[in-house]
Design a protein around this motif. Structure first.
Motif, PDB file in Angstrom:
ATOM      1  N   UNK A 192       0.863  -1.180   0.000  1.00 54.64           N
ATOM      2  CA  UNK A 192       0.000   0.000   0.000  1.00 54.64           C
ATOM      3  C   UNK A 192       0.898   1.228   0.000  1.00 54.64           C
ATOM      4  N   UNK A 193       0.926   1.918  -1.123  1.00 54.39           N
ATOM      5  CA  UNK A 193       1.702   3.144  -1.240  1.00 54.39           C
ATOM      6  C   UNK A 193       0.726   4.305  -1.186  1.00 54.39           C
ATOM      7  N   UNK A 194       0.974   5.230  -0.271  1.00 55.78           N
ATOM      8  CA  UNK A 194       0.089   6.375  -0.088  1.00 55.78           C
ATOM      9  C   UNK A 194       0.850   7.630  -0.504  1.00 55.78           C
TER      10      UNK A 194
ATOM     11  N   UNK B 171       3.810   2.139   2.583  1.00 54.89           N
ATOM     12  CA  UNK B 171       4.785   3.175   2.279  1.00 54.89           C
ATOM     13  C   UNK B 171       4.021   4.493   2.201  1.00 54.89           C
ATOM     14  N   UNK B 172       4.328   5.398   3.117  1.00 53.52           N
ATOM     15  CA  UNK B 172       3.666   6.703   3.158  1.00 53.52           C
ATOM     16  C   UNK B 172       4.653   7.756   2.673  1.00 53.52           C
ATOM     17  N   UNK B 173       4.236   8.477   1.643  1.00 53.34           N
ATOM     18  CA  UNK B 173       5.086   9.510   1.048  1.00 53.34           C
ATOM     19  C   UNK B 173       4.640  10.873   1.564  1.00 53.34           C
ATOM     20  N   UNK B 174       5.582  11.638   2.117  1.00 51.26           N
ATOM     21  CA  UNK B 174       5.284  12.990   2.592  1.00 51.26           C
ATOM     22  C   UNK B 174       4.151  13.013   3.590  1.00 51.26           C
ATOM     23  N   UNK B 175       3.160  13.885   3.350  1.00 48.19           N
ATOM     24  CA  UNK B 175       2.016  14.025   4.259  1.00 48.19           C
ATOM     25  C   UNK B 175       1.063  12.836   4.174  1.00 48.19           C
ATOM     26  N   UNK B 176       1.240  11.991   3.163  1.00 46.21           N
ATOM     27  CA  UNK B 176       0.448  10.766   2.993  1.00 46.21           C
ATOM     28  C   UNK B 176      -1.050  11.023   3.088  1.00 46.21           C
ATOM     29  N   UNK B 177      -1.528  11.881   2.202  1.00 41.83           N
ATOM     30  CA  UNK B 177      -2.972  12.120   2.119  1.00 41.83           C
ATOM     31  C   UNK B 177      -3.606  10.874   1.534  1.00 41.83           C
TER      32      UNK B 177
END
Length: 162
Positions: free
Chosen positions: A46-48, A141-147
């Motif tokens: 799960x990539x956000x 995997x949460x990228x940055x603010x992960x909205x």
């Protein structure tokens, strides 16, 4: 004569209701059994993205593709979900670095959070495969603010990371 016809009609209605009830209960039981089996046999990715913007979503897919390529290279000879989870745990720092490198190569400066756990997912269709809503073991995997756009991008089945 009316009494007999009325009695037969009532019996037919009761039998029809029982049959419908049986079919619905059987279908529900089958779906639950299949769902449980699927959740026990897949490891999802799960990539956000940082946001729902087109640019951040495109970046998310690049990160996803690079992580999948890396995990696939590590899991070629693995035969179970547990083995894939073990390998992913052993390489969390590498996975994070791949995500960071991909982000930086694309001109962004977002941070990344990577974790393995049991997370809730909505129902998701991947071509011919449908994964029902529920809790799945996953690499998140949460990228940055992960909205959260709640886009689940891939899954692993036993020995494969797709």
């Amino acid at each position: 004569m009316k009494l007999i016809k009325s009695s037969i009609f009532k019996r037919c209605c009761i039998l029809l209701l029982l049959l419908i009830s049986f079919v619905l209960i059987s279908a529900f039981s089958y779906v639950n059994a299949v769902s449980s089996g699927i959740a026990d046999s897949v490891f999802r990715l799960h990539v956000i993205a940082n946001s729902n913007s087109d640019a951040d979503q495109a970046l998310k897919y690049k990160v996803r593709d690079n992580i999948i390529q890396y995990i696939n290279s590590l899991s070629v000879n693995l035969n179970s979900k547990d083995e894939v989870i073990k390998i992913a745990n052993e390489h969390l720092d590498d996975i994070k670095q791949i995500a960071l490198d991909t982000i930086h190569q694309n001109g962004y400066n977002y941070d990344v959070n990577v974790e393995i756990g049991n997370f809730e997912f909505p129902t998701k269709q991947y071509g011919d495969i449908s994964l029902p809503a529920g809790f799945y073991d996953a690499l998140k995997v949460e990228i940055g603010a992960a909205k959260r756009s709640e886009l689940v991008v891939r899954y692993v089945s036993s020995s494969m990371f797709c």
